[in-house]
Design a protein around this motif. Structure first.
Motif, PDB file in Angstrom:
ATOM      1  N   TYR A 117       0.819  -1.211   0.000  1.00  0.00           N
ATOM      2  CA  TYR A 117       0.000   0.000   0.000  1.00  0.00           C
ATOM      3  C   TYR A 117       0.855   1.264   0.000  1.00  0.00           C
ATOM      4  N   SER A 118       2.024   1.192   0.601  1.00  0.00           N
ATOM      5  CA  SER A 118       2.936   2.349   0.574  1.00  0.00           C
ATOM      6  C   SER A 118       3.486   2.564  -0.827  1.00  0.00           C
ATOM      7  N   MET A 119       3.735   1.468  -1.535  1.00  0.00           N
ATOM      8  CA  MET A 119       4.267   1.555  -2.893  1.00  0.00           C
ATOM      9  C   MET A 119       3.190   1.998  -3.884  1.00  0.00           C
ATOM     10  N   PHE A 120       1.968   1.495  -3.681  1.00  0.00           N
ATOM     11  CA  PHE A 120       0.853   1.795  -4.586  1.00  0.00           C
ATOM     12  C   PHE A 120      -0.331   2.334  -3.777  1.00  0.00           C
ATOM     13  N   PRO A 121      -0.312   3.617  -3.435  1.00  0.00           N
ATOM     14  CA  PRO A 121      -1.365   4.183  -2.563  1.00  0.00           C
ATOM     15  C   PRO A 121      -2.780   3.994  -3.100  1.00  0.00           C
ATOM     16  N   ILE A 122      -2.943   3.954  -4.411  1.00  0.00           N
ATOM     17  CA  ILE A 122      -4.290   3.790  -4.969  1.00  0.00           C
ATOM     18  C   ILE A 122      -4.894   2.461  -4.555  1.00  0.00           C
TER      19      ILE A 122
END
Length: 240
Positions: A117-122
């Motif tokens: 989730y940190s890498m891909f916030p969407i």
């Protein structure tokens, strides 16, 4: 190191891959280029355990894995992100990610989700929604995250930018560089050669099931074998 040595793969009597050799180093991105039918996807599928090779070896950090079933290959630390994303559309984003964590201890799943989730916030924003409603680029992020959460040592990426809007290609491929910076060895097949060269360290070109070039990105850019592999035989006369 991931070593592919003299790999041959057949479909019936047709030899699709002949004597292919290449190495993938932790922390580096190896880009595989070639025209359609060159054997790129077949090579990745065979290395991942989806299609038994007719000959040759696949050696993962000193251990031969070419005879192992696909789930054992994944447990050893090598995961494939296939062409077309292949997410489970009826499941939520988070359920898709949890499926990717099947080899990880339960105590590490929450931390793995947070890293994705940190890498891909969407994906955090869409975590409870069905994966089938994500855009193509978001589904590719989910496919990457599903592989990344398993803490792989090596990732095989098959055409990650295929079908994506131009604005999404850079976003998706830049994450490939992040994987390498995490110490993961990446072997990537990519038709968008220029975009792939921007994130790669090494290049392998394939022509008609064989390796026609292997070297650094710098030496690949103006090499005629690379041009031939990617653009076809007419490219050499057009650029001569």
């Amino acid at each position: 190191m991931l070593e592919i040595a003299e790999l041959s793969v057949c479909y019936g009597r047709v030899e699709a891959v002949r004597g292919v050799s290449m190495t993938v180093t932790p922390g580096r991105v190896t880009l595989v280029l070639g025209a359609n039918g060159a054997g790129k996807t077949t090579t990745l599928r065979s290395v991942a355990g989806l299609h038994p090779p007719a000959g040759g070896r696949v050696v993962l950090e000193g251990q031969e894995i070419q005879t192992r079933p696909v789930h054992k290959v994944a447990q050893a630390g090598l995961v494939l992100v296939p062409e077309g994303r292949r997410v489970f559309g009826s499941l939520s984003v988070e359920e898709n990610l949890q499926l990717g964590a099947f080899t990880a201890p339960k105590s590490e799943v929450a931390g793995g989700l947070e890293r994705v989730y940190s890498m891909f916030p969407i994906l955090r924003e869409r975590r409870n929604g069905p994966a089938g409603l994500l855009s193509g680029g978001e589904q590719q992020m989910l496919a990457f995250g599903r592989a990344f959460i398993s803490k792989p040592k090596y990732m095989l990426l098959d055409e990650p930018s295929m079908g994506l809007a131009p604005t999404m290609v850079e976003t998706v491929l830049s994450s490939v560089r992040v994987f390498a910076d995490e110490g993961i060895g990446v072997l990537m097949v990519e038709q968008n050669a220029e975009a792939g060269l921007e994130v790669a360290d090494d290049v392998v070109a394939m022509t008609r099931g064989e390796v026609s070039f292997s070297g650094s990105v710098d030496t690949a850019r103006d090499n005629s074998a690379v041009l031939l592999a990617f653009l076809g035989e007419g490219a050499l006369t057009e650029h001569s």
